[in-house]
Design a protein around this motif. Structure first.
Motif, PDB file in Angstrom:
ATOM      1  N   LEU A   1      83.473  -6.705 -25.179  1.00  0.00           N
ATOM      2  CA  LEU A   1      85.174  -7.304 -25.017  1.00  0.00           C
ATOM      3  C   LEU A   1      86.083  -7.016 -23.868  1.00  0.00           C
ATOM      4  CD1 LEU A   1      86.955  -8.755 -26.940  1.00  0.00           C
ATOM      5  CD2 LEU A   1      87.382  -6.407 -27.669  1.00  0.00           C
ATOM      6  N   ILE A   2      85.516  -5.865 -23.514  1.00  0.00           N
ATOM      7  CA  ILE A   2      86.795  -5.683 -22.052  1.00  0.00           C
ATOM      8  C   ILE A   2      86.407  -6.313 -21.033  1.00  0.00           C
ATOM      9  CG2 ILE A   2      87.408  -4.217 -20.463  1.00  0.00           C
ATOM     10  CD1 ILE A   2      86.959  -1.301 -23.583  1.00  0.00           C
ATOM     11  N   VAL A   3      85.194  -6.449 -20.509  1.00  0.00           N
ATOM     12  CA  VAL A   3      84.351  -7.467 -19.454  1.00  0.00           C
ATOM     13  C   VAL A   3      84.717  -8.830 -19.652  1.00  0.00           C
ATOM     14  CG1 VAL A   3      82.440  -7.946 -18.569  1.00  0.00           C
ATOM     15  CG2 VAL A   3      82.888  -5.590 -19.245  1.00  0.00           C
ATOM     16  N   THR A   4      84.709  -9.622 -21.223  1.00  0.00           N
ATOM     17  CA  THR A   4      85.002 -10.923 -21.261  1.00  0.00           C
ATOM     18  C   THR A   4      86.596 -11.432 -21.158  1.00  0.00           C
ATOM     19  OG1 THR A   4      83.685 -10.882 -23.364  1.00  0.00           O
ATOM     20  CG2 THR A   4      84.793 -12.479 -22.864  1.00  0.00           C
ATOM     21  N   TYR A   5      87.689 -10.063 -21.789  1.00  0.00           N
ATOM     22  CA  TYR A   5      88.623 -10.172 -21.073  1.00  0.00           C
ATOM     23  C   TYR A   5      89.073 -10.234 -20.067  1.00  0.00           C
ATOM     24  CZ  TYR A   5      93.755  -9.003 -21.371  1.00  0.00           C
ATOM     25  OH  TYR A   5      94.776  -8.922 -21.737  1.00  0.00           O
ATOM     26  N   CYS A   6      88.559  -9.539 -19.438  1.00  0.00           N
ATOM     27  CA  CYS A   6      88.885  -9.405 -17.752  1.00  0.00           C
ATOM     28  C   CYS A   6      88.627 -10.573 -16.851  1.00  0.00           C
ATOM     29  CB  CYS A   6      88.428  -8.206 -16.900  1.00  0.00           C
ATOM     30  SG  CYS A   6      89.652  -6.632 -17.684  1.00  0.00           S
ATOM     31  N   ASN A   7      88.040 -11.862 -17.449  1.00  0.00           N
ATOM     32  CA  ASN A   7      87.025 -12.195 -16.695  1.00  0.00           C
ATOM     33  C   ASN A   7      88.033 -13.246 -17.096  1.00  0.00           C
ATOM     34  OD1 ASN A   7      84.890 -11.637 -15.206  1.00  0.00           O
ATOM     35  ND2 ASN A   7      83.164 -11.589 -16.714  1.00  0.00           N
ATOM     36  N   THR A   8      88.341 -13.727 -18.558  1.00  0.00           N
ATOM     37  CA  THR A   8      89.414 -14.676 -18.510  1.00  0.00           C
ATOM     38  C   THR A   8      90.636 -14.475 -17.938  1.00  0.00           C
ATOM     39  OG1 THR A   8      87.956 -14.654 -21.026  1.00  0.00           O
ATOM     40  CG2 THR A   8      90.385 -15.872 -21.157  1.00  0.00           C
ATOM     41  N   MET A   9      91.370 -13.283 -18.077  1.00  0.00           N
ATOM     42  CA  MET A   9      92.086 -13.613 -17.195  1.00  0.00           C
ATOM     43  C   MET A   9      92.123 -13.590 -15.747  1.00  0.00           C
ATOM     44  SD  MET A   9      94.411 -12.374 -19.675  1.00  0.00           S
ATOM     45  CE  MET A   9      94.164 -13.088 -21.157  1.00  0.00           C
ATOM     46  N   LYS A  10      91.349 -12.873 -15.223  1.00  0.00           N
ATOM     47  CA  LYS A  10      91.133 -13.471 -13.726  1.00  0.00           C
ATOM     48  C   LYS A  10      91.485 -14.449 -13.329  1.00  0.00           C
ATOM     49  CE  LYS A  10      88.727  -9.016 -12.149  1.00  0.00           C
ATOM     50  NZ  LYS A  10      87.520  -8.368 -12.405  1.00  0.00           N
ATOM     51  N   ALA A  11      90.214 -15.580 -14.567  1.00  0.00           N
ATOM     52  CA  ALA A  11      90.753 -17.551 -13.703  1.00  0.00           C
ATOM     53  C   ALA A  11      91.701 -17.459 -14.494  1.00  0.00           C
ATOM     54  CB  ALA A  11      89.220 -16.962 -15.446  1.00  0.00           C
ATOM     55  N   SER A  12      92.533 -17.469 -15.845  1.00  0.00           N
ATOM     56  CA  SER A  12      93.733 -18.027 -15.431  1.00  0.00           C
ATOM     57  C   SER A  12      95.046 -17.095 -14.777  1.00  0.00           C
ATOM     58  CB  SER A  12      94.126 -16.914 -17.409  1.00  0.00           C
ATOM     59  OG  SER A  12      94.486 -16.303 -17.189  1.00  0.00           O
ATOM     60  N   GLY A  13      94.524 -16.167 -13.945  1.00  0.00           N
ATOM     61  CA  GLY A  13      95.532 -15.584 -12.891  1.00  0.00           C
ATOM     62  C   GLY A  13      96.487 -14.668 -13.321  1.00  0.00           C
ATOM     63  N   HIS A  14      96.421 -14.438 -15.117  1.00  0.00           N
ATOM     64  CA  HIS A  14      96.900 -13.159 -15.166  1.00  0.00           C
ATOM     65  C   HIS A  14      96.626 -11.871 -14.862  1.00  0.00           C
ATOM     66  CE1 HIS A  14      98.308 -15.895 -18.860  1.00  0.00           C
ATOM     67  NE2 HIS A  14      99.634 -15.171 -18.410  1.00  0.00           N
ATOM     68  N   PHE A  15      95.299 -11.722 -14.747  1.00  0.00           N
ATOM     69  CA  PHE A  15      94.556 -10.342 -14.076  1.00  0.00           C
ATOM     70  C   PHE A  15      95.780 -10.739 -13.113  1.00  0.00           C
ATOM     71  CE2 PHE A  15      91.921  -7.879 -12.393  1.00  0.00           C
ATOM     72  CZ  PHE A  15      91.827  -6.682 -12.598  1.00  0.00           C
ATOM     73  N   LEU A  16      95.627 -10.597 -12.099  1.00  0.00           N
ATOM     74  CA  LEU A  16      96.307 -11.003 -10.685  1.00  0.00           C
ATOM     75  C   LEU A  16      97.953 -10.111 -10.828  1.00  0.00           C
ATOM     76  CD1 LEU A  16      95.244 -10.038  -8.148  1.00  0.00           C
ATOM     77  CD2 LEU A  16      95.828 -12.866  -7.410  1.00  0.00           C
ATOM     78  N   ASN A  17      98.757 -11.641 -11.463  1.00  0.00           N
ATOM     79  CA  ASN A  17      99.972 -11.115 -11.920  1.00  0.00           C
ATOM     80  C   ASN A  17     100.264 -10.184 -12.685  1.00  0.00           C
ATOM     81  OD1 ASN A  17     100.815 -13.936 -11.209  1.00  0.00           O
ATOM     82  ND2 ASN A  17     100.269 -14.972 -12.771  1.00  0.00           N
ATOM     83  N   ASN A  18      99.665  -9.634 -13.203  1.00  0.00           N
ATOM     84  CA  ASN A  18      99.310  -8.302 -14.082  1.00  0.00           C
ATOM     85  C   ASN A  18      99.280  -7.138 -12.949  1.00  0.00           C
ATOM     86  OD1 ASN A  18     100.077  -6.727 -16.664  1.00  0.00           O
ATOM     87  ND2 ASN A  18      97.993  -6.061 -16.597  1.00  0.00           N
ATOM     88  N   ARG A  19      98.832  -7.266 -12.513  1.00  0.00           N
ATOM     89  CA  ARG A  19      98.674  -5.960 -11.272  1.00  0.00           C
ATOM     90  C   ARG A  19      99.433  -6.076 -10.238  1.00  0.00           C
ATOM     91  NH1 ARG A  19      92.413  -4.068  -9.669  1.00  0.00           N
ATOM     92  NH2 ARG A  19      92.469  -3.092 -11.715  1.00  0.00           N
TER      93      ARG A  19
END
Lengths: 329, 329
Positions: free
Chosen positions: B253-271
Motif C-alpha cells: 500500500l505504501i509503495v503504491t501510494y508513493c508511486n501514485t503521489m510521485k506521478a501526480s506531483g503531490h510527493f514532491l510538493n509535500n516534501r
C-alpha cells in the motif's frame, strides 16, 4: 472622547476607573502586532502590573458541544450576583489546517454581554499559540487592574491550548457531557492531570441519569491517578446551566479551593511558577518577532522560502544564509 | 580507527560508505548541544544534503500498548527482505510533567537490531519538541546519504509530536489495537486527519473478530471525513506482527501510494512544503539557542528568574530588562 488620541497615562487612568471602552482599547493595543503599538502596550502593562489586585483566574476547557458557552453565560452571571466583577477571555489559536477560527462567531452569551459587571472579550487571534498566550496574559493583567475579580479563560481542547491556559490560571475546570459510558476513553490523559474539577454539564431532563453515571465513573477512575503536588485530587460535579443547578456548588468549590491554597502557600507558589514561564515565553516571543521585523529578514526570507519551495536550495543552507546576513548586518 | 579525530570529509566519506559507526557518530554530533559541534554538524548536513537519495519516509504513531515495537521489528525486517535498507528513528520529547523519557529503555526490536540492512537509533532527547524535531530532520538527511531507502519515524501520541512527525514524512501510519467498540472515541480527531492508513494491530488469536469489527467501524467512520488535499482517504488494514500477517499488504500500500503521489506531483510538493516548515523551524530554533548561549543571557537570566519566582519583579519587567541589556551589548 476620542480614544485614538489618548496618552498612555490617560489610558491607565481609564483602566483603573473601569472605563470599558478604554479597557477594550488597551487590549486591542496589546493584541496589535504593529511595532509602534508594542511600545505603548509595554507602558500599559507596566502600569497595570504595579496596581496589584486580588483575583481568581479560572480556566475552562471542553470539546465543542460540551456546553462551554451556556455554562459561562450562567456561571458568569452567578459570580456577578455575589458582588464580583467577571471578565471572560478565550484562547483560540487559529487552527493550523483550516486557518479558521475554532470557536467561531461570538454571538454567544447574550445575557452576560448585557451585564454591567461582566466583560467579554472575543478571542485574540494569532497564528502561533505563543502569540495568543502572551496577549492573553497581558489582557489578564489589564482586566485585573480594571477591577475584575474573576477572570474566566475559555479554551477548546485542541493542540496544546489547554496546557497554555492551565499555565495561567489558579483553577482549571474541565467540562464534559455524559456520553454513552466509557467516559474516560474520549479525553486526553493530560487534561485529567491538569483538571482541578470535572463538571458533567447538561445534567437535566433525560440526561440526569447519564450524568450521574458519568460522575460515578469519573470519580472511580480518578482514584487511579495520584494526587497532585498540592495534595488534591480533582472533584467531579454535575450541573445544568439552563436549569441553574449545581453552579453555586462549583463556585463554592473554587472559592474554598483558592482559600485553602492561599493558606498553604500553594496559590502564590503556583502564580510565581507561572510567572517564570511567562518570563521565558515572553522573551522567546519577543526575540522571534524582532527577527521577523528585521529588515534583512523581510528582504531575504520571502526569496529564500521560494528557493526552498522550488527545490533550488535546501532549508538548511537557506537558513544559514539568512543567519549569516543578520550577523553581518 | 579513532572516531574522535575524524575530519569532516572523513565523516562524510564514512556516511556515504554506510559505515555504521561513523553514521552513529554523525548523528551524535547533530544531536549535541555544544556550540563547537554545531559547526561540524552544519558541514555534515551540507555534505549529506548534496548527496540526493530516493527514499520513503514513513511516520508510525500509536498509544503505548498499540504494538509499535513489535510492528516495527517485523515490518522493518520485511522491508529489508525486499532488498532495501531501513532505518528507525524515534521522536520522543521528554514529558513536561515527569521530565522522563516516554518511550523508555530501547532494548526492543531484538531481531531488527541484528539485521545488517537495518539501523535503529534510540530517541533524541530534548526539552523542547522543536529541538528534537530539528535533530530528527538532520538525522534523516544523514541516514539517506548513508543509503537507507526507507526511514521509519516512530512517535507516541503525546502533545504535538504526531504533528511534528507528520510534517517530516511521506506516509503516516496510525497503529491501533481493537478495543471494546467505540473505536473513534479514544483517538484525537487530528490524528485521523493526518493518517494515510490506519492499521489495527494484534489481529490474531482471540482478537481476530474484534480487529475485523474495528476495521469495519473505522472504515465506516472515515467516510464522514472529507478526502485529503491529495484526493485520498485513509485506508484501514489489519495485521498480526507475531503471525507475520498483513505486513506485506501494508508495505504494498505504501509503495503504491508513493508511486501514485510521485506521478501526480503531490510527493514532491509535500516534501517542498515540509522543507519550507523546516526552514522556519530551523531559523527559530537557531535564534533561540543563540539567545540562551549569549553571555548576557547566561549572566542575567538566572537572577531575573529568581526575582520573578520570589515576587520581586514582574515577568514582564524582567524580560524587558534582559532584552535591553542584550541590545546594548
Amino acid at each position: 472622547m476620542n480614544l485614538a488620541n489618548l496618552t498612555t497615562s490617560e489610558i491607565l487612568e481609564g483602566i483603573y476607573a473601569n472605563n470599558v471602552a478604554i479597557v477594550s482599547k488597551a487590549i486591542t493595543i496589546v493584541e496589535s502586532t504593529k511595532p509602534q503599538h508594542r511600545l505603548i502596550a509595554n507602558a500599559i502593562i507596566s502600569g497595570c502590573i504595579s496596581k496589584k489586585q486580588d483575583s481568581i483566574r479560572i480556566g475552562i476547557t471542553g470539546v465543542p458541544g460540551a456546553g462551554k458557552s451556556t455554562f459561562i453565560e450562567q456561571f458568569g452571571g452567578l459570580i456577578t450576583s455575589t458582588g464580583k466583577k467577571v471578565a471572560v477571555l478565550t484562547i483560540d489559536p487559529s487552527s493550523r489546517r483550516t486557518k479558521g477560527s475554532i470557536l467561531g462567531d461570538k454571538t454567544r452569551m447574550q445575557e452576560l454581554v448585557k451585564n454591567p459587571n461582566a466583560y467579554i472579550r472575543p478571542s485574540a487571534s494569532g497564528s502561533s499559540l505563543g502569540g495568543v498566550t502572551r496577549k492573553t496574559r497581558e489582557s489578564i493583567v489589564i482586566l485585573e487592574a480594571a477591577g475584575y475579580d474573576c477572570i474566566l479563560i475559555e479554551t477548546i481542547g485542541v493542540g496544546q491550548s489547554e496546557t497554555a491556559v492551565h499555565d495561567m490560571v489558579d483553577f482549571f475546570l474541565l467540562l464534559k457531557i455524559a456520553g454513552a459510558g466509557d467516559e474516560l476513553q474520549g479525553i486526553k490523559r493530560g487534561i485529567i492531570e491538569m483538571a482541578d474539577a470535572i463538571v458533567i454539564t447538561k445534567a437535566d431532563g433525560d440526561n440526569i441519569q447519564r450524568a450521574k453515571l458519568a460522575k460515578m465513573e469519573f470519580t472511580r477512575a480518578l482514584h487511579m491517578f495520584p494526587p497532585k503536588e498540592n495534595g488534591r485530587s480533582p472533584e467531579v460535579l454535575t450541573c445544568s446551566a439552563i436549569e441553574l443547578k449545581g453552579l453555586h456548588e462549583i463556585w463554592e468549590l473554587i472559592v474554598t479551593y483558592c482559600n485553602t491554597m492561599k493558606a498553604s502557600g500553594h496559590f502564590l507558589n503556583n502564580r510565581r511558577r507561572q510567572n517564570e514561564n511567562w518570563l521565558i515565553q515572553y522573551l522567546e516571543q519577543e526575540l522571534l518577532s524582532e527577527f521577523y521585523r528585521h529588515p534583512k529578514t523581510m528582504e531575504l526570507l520571502p526569496q529564500l522560502k521560494n528557493e526552498v519551495i522550488n527545490g533550488n536550495s535546501s532549508p538548511f543552507l537557506a537558513a544559514e544564509k539568512l543567519l549569516k546576513a543578520l550577523k553581518s548586518h
